[in-house]
Scaffold this active site. Structure first.
Site, PDB file in Angstrom:
ATOM      1  CB  SER A 165      20.687  60.561  10.798  1.00 31.73           C
ATOM      2  OG  SER A 165      21.792  61.443  10.926  1.00 31.73           O
ATOM      3  CB  SER A 218      22.819  62.473  13.700  1.00 29.13           C
ATOM      4  OG  SER A 218      21.472  62.600  13.329  1.00 29.13           O
ATOM      5  CE  LYS A 221      24.820  60.381   9.225  1.00 34.72           C
ATOM      6  NZ  LYS A 221      24.491  61.378  10.269  1.00 34.72           N
TER       7      LYS A 221
HETATM    8  N1  GLN Z   1      17.170  63.600  14.767  1.00 35.60           N
HETATM    9  C1  GLN Z   1      17.531  64.928  14.402  1.00 35.60           C
HETATM   10  C2  GLN Z   1      16.804  65.334  13.147  1.00 35.60           C
HETATM   11  O1  GLN Z   1      16.104  64.543  12.641  1.00 35.60           O
HETATM   12  C3  GLN Z   1      19.019  65.058  14.284  1.00 35.60           C
HETATM   13  C4  GLN Z   1      19.584  64.701  12.973  1.00 35.60           C
HETATM   14  C5  GLN Z   1      21.054  64.898  12.888  1.00 35.60           C
HETATM   15  O2  GLN Z   1      21.719  65.195  13.879  1.00 35.60           O
HETATM   16  N2  GLN Z   1      21.582  64.769  11.696  1.00 35.60           N
HETATM   17  O3  GLN Z   1      16.926  66.423  12.693  1.00 35.60           O
END
Ligand code: GLN
Length: 473
Positions: free
Chosen positions: A148, A172, A73
């Site tokens: 994400s 994420s 990532k």
């Molecule tokens: N969807 C969550 C957020 O927007 C989780 C993001 C993540 O785990 N990096 O904060």
């Protein structure tokens, strides 16, 4: 040999160790697959053109990862390889060092294949917040892959790499794994070093693997985990050989089913999948226990107070001076920094900085930040009590299967709600895994989740392994 890229990590390693394929064969196979598919999917932001050179390392085939290509990532720092965190503010950033977890995988014989697309700075649940355009779900190109870690999950699901790394602050790793039909594991907070992972919410962030199978996740985790002197929050607890315990089964384990998880917003087919998994665990000798997590809704609220607060502080470093994009406008240092940030930060990045600054501002700090911290402690205590009664918690990973691109972009709260089942583990710092468990009527993957007690990744993997087999994956 054709389609090597479709193999799981363990199958691939075995083939190399038996001399039936070489690391180069795997590299080529993944490369061809990437060239063929990624025009439509857009999982990758950067390919590691220099990776092929590393394949010349003589002992590579004998090393634990046997030269297998993996995707990273783009919020993990990689020396000499562009790292954008999915944001235009870092469009030209090339880090001078490599994140600890990646160095460990490289030392074990893994080779970086490329850097994957993600929501800018990992803020998002669909991949649509990337400053470089969205990634698409390989199961249906009209749908999001989740986020994400959108690119990492899509790259593994579409067999462009053998495995990938993601980061999980509120889901994420697990949510995109569920949407793409692959395995995603978020370890206990502190189990894997955060050094070199571009910070989002520092007391929540957890690096972890995204793989095709549970056994692959066990292997990658055992190679990534462990104390790192560069990260004071990394744990010195011994790292188990997670693969060894996989086949131990679930006899006499107590599996908790959280009453509050079965809520009206939960897609029926996902609820059914969880029930089916529960019965399979029971048939294998586990005991099911109904439990309650009364603060489930508060976990999401706590997350969306504390995480933006941590974000707004972590984002202060992008001032147009030390890193990244620098605007030509602004006569004073402050104005120049404001222009640099204002011109390129993505909408969601701005939204989170604004929320966080508000939450931390004088006069509001006590009402929001302090109060949310107290509720966080309540939730932690609630989980501790539950883990006095059960060994694992079983539930859905997401309220729905993959949604359409654009469906939730206009409504941030609807987007935030897709994290309701994943954030509790981050709020408490617990380990959790999502694994594919059947499909819905649109033929989209369903993910189910197991949450373990602190540092009990082994137990969690054992149960996940059994379910994977029972489900015929
Ligand atoms: N969807 C969550 C957020 O927007 C989780 C993001 C993540 O785990 N990096 O904060």
């Amino acid at each position: 040999m054709k389609n090597l890229c479709r193999l799981s990590l363990l199958e691939a390693i075995n083939l190399v160790k038996k001399g039936q394929a070489t690391p180069e064969d795997f590299w080529q196979s993944c490369w061809q697959s990437q060239q063929k598919k990624d025009g439509k999917i857009h999982a990758f932001l950067t390919l590691n053109e220099k990776g092929e050179k590393d394949l010349a390392r003589k002992s590579l085939g004998q090393e634990p990862l046997a030269g297998m290509p993996f995707a990273v990532k783009d919020n993990f720092s990689t020396r000499g390889l562009q790292t954008t965190a999915g944001s235009r503010i870092l469009a030209n950033y090339v880090p001078p060092y490599t994140a600890t977890v990646i160095r460990r995988l490289q030392k074990a014989g893994g080779i970086i294949f490329g850097k994957t697309n993600c929501d800018a700075f990992a803020f998002g649940a669909s991949g649509e917040n990337s400053g470089f355009g969205p990634t698409r779900n390989p199961h249906d190109l009209a749908r999001v892959p989740g986020g994400s870690s959108s690119g990492s999950a899509a790259a593994v699901a579409s067999h462009q790499v053998i495995f990938a790394l993601g980061s999980d602050t509120g889901g994420s790793i697990r949510q995109p794994a569920a949407f793409c039909g692959v395995v995603g594991l978020k370890p206990t907070y502190g189990r894997c070093s955060r050094w070199g992972l571009i910070a989002m919410g520092s007391s929540f962030d957890a690096p972890g693997p995204i793989t095709k199978t549970v056994a692959d996740a066990a292997l990658v985790l055992s190679l990534m985990a462990g104390k790192d002197r560069h990260d004071a929050t990394s744990s010195g607890k011994m790292v188990a050989n997670y693969r060894e315990g996989l086949a131990k089964g679930v006899k006499n384990l107590k599996i908790g089913l959280v009453r509050e998880f079965f809520r009206p917003e939960l897609q029926g087919e996902i609820g059914n999948a969880v029930q089916r998994a529960a019965r399979q665990l029971e048939q294998a000798g586990a005991n099911l226990v109904e439990i309650s997590l009364p603060h489930l809704d508060e976990a999401l609220a706590v997350y969306y107070v504390l995480v933006p607060a941590e974000i707004s502080s972590n984002m202060a470093r992008y001032d147009g001076v030390r890193f990244g994009y620098q605007s030509k406008h602004g006569k004073t240092a402050l104005a120049a920094s404001a222009y640099s940030r204002g011109e390129v930060f993505e909408l969601e990045v701005k939204r989170r900085i604004l929320m966080g600054s508000y939450i931390l501002s004088a006069g509001y700090f006590d009402a929001y930040y302090l109060q949310a911290s107290r509720v966080r402690t309540l939730i932690i205590n609630e989980f501790r009590r539950l883990f006095g009664k059960v060994d694992l918690i079983l539930g859905p990973t997401t309220p729905t299967t993959a949604f359409k691109l654009g469906e939730k972009t206009a409504d941030p709260v609807a987007m935030y709600l897709s994290d309701i089942f994943t954030v509790p583990a981050n709020v408490a710092g617990l380990p959790a895994i999502s694994l594919p468990f059947g499909k819905d009527k649109n033929n989209l993957p369903i993910g189910i989740q197991l949450i373990g007690n602190y540092f009990q990744e082994e137990t969690m993997l054992q149960a996940a392994y059994l379910l994977e087999k029972a489900n015929g994956n």
